[in-house]
Design an enzyme around this catalytic site. Structure first.
Site, PDB file in Angstrom:
ATOM      1  N   HIS A   1      -0.820  -1.380 -14.662  1.00  0.00           N
ATOM      2  CA  HIS A   1      -2.258  -0.750 -13.936  1.00  0.00           C
ATOM      3  C   HIS A   1      -3.336  -1.264 -14.626  1.00  0.00           C
ATOM      4  O   HIS A   1      -4.225  -2.118 -13.932  1.00  0.00           O
ATOM      5  CB  HIS A   1      -2.183   0.733 -14.127  1.00  0.00           C
ATOM      6  CG  HIS A   1      -1.349   1.509 -13.268  1.00  0.00           C
ATOM      7  ND1 HIS A   1      -0.396   2.692 -13.876  1.00  0.00           N
ATOM      8  CD2 HIS A   1      -0.827   1.512 -12.028  1.00  0.00           C
ATOM      9  CE1 HIS A   1       0.287   3.131 -12.941  1.00  0.00           C
ATOM     10  NE2 HIS A   1       0.127   2.416 -11.872  1.00  0.00           N
TER      11      HIS A   1
ATOM     12  N   LYS B   1       4.860  13.483  -5.279  1.00  0.00           N
ATOM     13  CA  LYS B   1       5.182  12.855  -6.385  1.00  0.00           C
ATOM     14  C   LYS B   1       4.835  13.986  -7.801  1.00  0.00           C
ATOM     15  O   LYS B   1       4.019  14.486  -7.956  1.00  0.00           O
ATOM     16  CB  LYS B   1       4.339  11.582  -6.882  1.00  0.00           C
ATOM     17  CG  LYS B   1       4.822  10.347  -6.136  1.00  0.00           C
ATOM     18  CD  LYS B   1       4.059   9.121  -6.655  1.00  0.00           C
ATOM     19  CE  LYS B   1       4.111   8.064  -5.807  1.00  0.00           C
ATOM     20  NZ  LYS B   1       3.574   6.912  -6.179  1.00  0.00           N
TER      21      LYS B   1
ATOM     22  N   ARG C   1       4.673  -5.400  -7.646  1.00  0.00           N
ATOM     23  CA  ARG C   1       5.909  -5.654  -8.611  1.00  0.00           C
ATOM     24  C   ARG C   1       7.044  -6.394  -8.102  1.00  0.00           C
ATOM     25  O   ARG C   1       7.667  -7.094  -8.905  1.00  0.00           O
ATOM     26  CB  ARG C   1       6.282  -4.149  -9.197  1.00  0.00           C
ATOM     27  CG  ARG C   1       5.282  -3.654 -10.294  1.00  0.00           C
ATOM     28  CD  ARG C   1       5.978  -2.317 -10.640  1.00  0.00           C
ATOM     29  NE  ARG C   1       5.900  -1.431  -9.242  1.00  0.00           N
ATOM     30  CZ  ARG C   1       6.517  -0.207  -9.200  1.00  0.00           C
ATOM     31  NH1 ARG C   1       6.944   0.327 -10.296  1.00  0.00           N
ATOM     32  NH2 ARG C   1       6.420   0.405  -8.076  1.00  0.00           N
TER      33      ARG C   1
ATOM     34  N   SER D   1       4.748   4.143 -13.194  1.00  0.00           N
ATOM     35  CA  SER D   1       4.556   5.669 -13.936  1.00  0.00           C
ATOM     36  C   SER D   1       5.624   6.453 -13.761  1.00  0.00           C
ATOM     37  O   SER D   1       6.079   7.196 -14.566  1.00  0.00           O
ATOM     38  CB  SER D   1       3.582   6.061 -13.345  1.00  0.00           C
ATOM     39  OG  SER D   1       2.159   5.334 -13.431  1.00  0.00           O
TER      40      SER D   1
END
Length: 160
Positions: A17, A41, A90, A127
């Site tokens: 990040h 989440k 990614r 994360s």
């Protein structure tokens, strides 16, 4: 003045990040790092704590502000005269999801999206994986700053 937003949940902020935000700051004059809340989440840190972590990690980066927000990114960007969202990618799964979001954002308000490919060393880091490793007692220090690692351990420590 060229302005961009880097929205995300940042729970916790990873070195990947921070790399994307740093690269964005090299392209744009002013960057709003937007800490959102995703009810789908399960979080480790409260949004306000994530803002603190990011502010500390980005303190030396000129032109970068960290804000907590709720709602649609397009609304925040419109209200703050931001014309570009920057997203780190990614791999193919990220690209597929983010491309759909980018197309809808552009259709809704004309908001442009710039994709930055992750540096190879961060391409597998997320994360959620960092949270999982930390919760299971594994070594995750290489994926976050020392301060974020310490705060993560503190957050996961059993209450006395």
């Amino acid at each position: 003045m060229r302005r961009a937003a880097c929205p995300g949940s940042y729970d916790p902020p990873t070195l990947g990040h921070l790399d994307v935000i740093t690269r964005t700051a090299a392209i744009f004059d002013h960057v709003h790092v937007l800490v959102g809340f995703n009810p789908n989440k399960p979080g480790l840190f409260e949004p306000s704590e994530r803002v603190e972590l990011l502010e500390e990690a980005l303190a030396d980066l000129p032109g970068v502000e960290v804000h907590q927000f709720a709602g649609l990114t397009v609304d925040y960007c419109r209200d703050n005269r931001i014309g570009t969202v920057v997203k780190g990618i990614r791999g193919a799964v990220d690209l597929d999801y983010e491309a759909q979001m980018a197309q809808l954002n552009r259709m809704m308000t004309g908001l442009e999206t710039l994709f930055l490919p992750a540096e190879p060393q961060w391409a597998a880091v997320s994360s959620s994986l960092v949270r999982d490793i930390a919760r299971l007692g594994g070594s995750f220090d290489q994926f976050v700053t020392p301060q974020i690692a310490a705060r993560t351990r503190q957050k996961l420590a059993p209450s006395s």
